[in-house]
Design a protein around this motif. Structure first.
Motif, PDB file in Angstrom:
ATOM      1  N   UNK A  16     -17.893   8.700   1.265  1.00  0.00           N
ATOM      2  CA  UNK A  16     -17.274   9.062  -0.009  1.00  0.00           C
ATOM      3  C   UNK A  16     -18.235   9.795  -0.954  1.00  0.00           C
ATOM      4  N   UNK A  17     -19.524   9.782  -0.645  1.00  0.00           N
ATOM      5  CA  UNK A  17     -20.525  10.424  -1.506  1.00  0.00           C
ATOM      6  C   UNK A  17     -20.761  11.889  -1.152  1.00  0.00           C
ATOM      7  N   UNK A  18     -19.984  12.410  -0.208  1.00  0.00           N
ATOM      8  CA  UNK A  18     -20.158  13.812   0.166  1.00  0.00           C
ATOM      9  C   UNK A  18     -19.005  14.319   1.009  1.00  0.00           C
ATOM     10  N   UNK A  19     -19.237  15.472   1.636  1.00  0.00           N
ATOM     11  CA  UNK A  19     -18.223  16.131   2.458  1.00  0.00           C
ATOM     12  C   UNK A  19     -18.429  15.868   3.944  1.00  0.00           C
ATOM     13  N   UNK A  20     -19.633  15.449   4.302  1.00  0.00           N
ATOM     14  CA  UNK A  20     -20.001  15.307   5.706  1.00  0.00           C
ATOM     15  C   UNK A  20     -20.954  14.132   5.823  1.00  0.00           C
ATOM     16  N   UNK A  21     -20.723  13.250   6.825  1.00  0.00           N
ATOM     17  CA  UNK A  21     -21.592  12.086   7.027  1.00  0.00           C
ATOM     18  C   UNK A  21     -22.323  12.202   8.360  1.00  0.00           C
ATOM     19  N   UNK A  22     -23.650  12.130   8.290  1.00  0.00           N
ATOM     20  CA  UNK A  22     -24.512  12.153   9.457  1.00  0.00           C
ATOM     21  C   UNK A  22     -25.196  10.790   9.542  1.00  0.00           C
TER      22      UNK A  22
END
Length: 133
Positions: free
Chosen positions: A28-34
């Protein structure tokens, strides 16, 4: 495109709802999770025991989640900054059990510590399962 990449790290052994919730909240803190999944050798070094599930199995589990865009093997705690830069992460999200321990990378990305899911821990689950035998 100006994607906001979020990165997080963990062992993700004996995968449970606390892991799912943390990864969803991190996403939820960005557009993409790595997600960096700790190598078996790193886990032995950190915790003094091998994971229940192999690094390949844990990476497969984590990569199967909708909220996760990419997974890689974390082989060294000292390479956190390198991993952040390599993946172009703008945000590092970790559980609050690590609070303050990654502030040293705040010059290259925002650092956020999320509260853990109460009453759920991998160590506790492993101890509980062991006691059943």
């Amino acid at each position: 495109m100006n994607e906001r990449t979020v990165i997080t790290f963990g062992t993700f052994d004996v995968f449970h709802v606390g892991h799912v919730r943390m990864l969803q909240r991190a996403a939820e803190h960005g557009d993409r999770l790595v997600v960096g999944v700790s190598a078996d050798a790193l886990n032995i070094q950190k915790k003094g025991r091998a994971p229940v599930f192999s690094e390949d199995e844990r990476m497969e589990i984590v990569s199967s989640l909708k909220c996760v865009d990419d997974v890689f093997l974390e082989e060294s705690l000292e390479k956190k900054r390198d991993y952040i830069l390599e993946h172009g992460a703008k945000v590092l999200v970790m559980g609050d059990d690590w609070a303050g321990r990654f502030d040293w990378v705040s010059d290259v990305c925002e650092v956020i510590y999320l509260a853990r899911t109460p009453s759920v821990s991998t160590t506790g689950l492993i101890e509980h399962i062991s006691s059943l035998g």
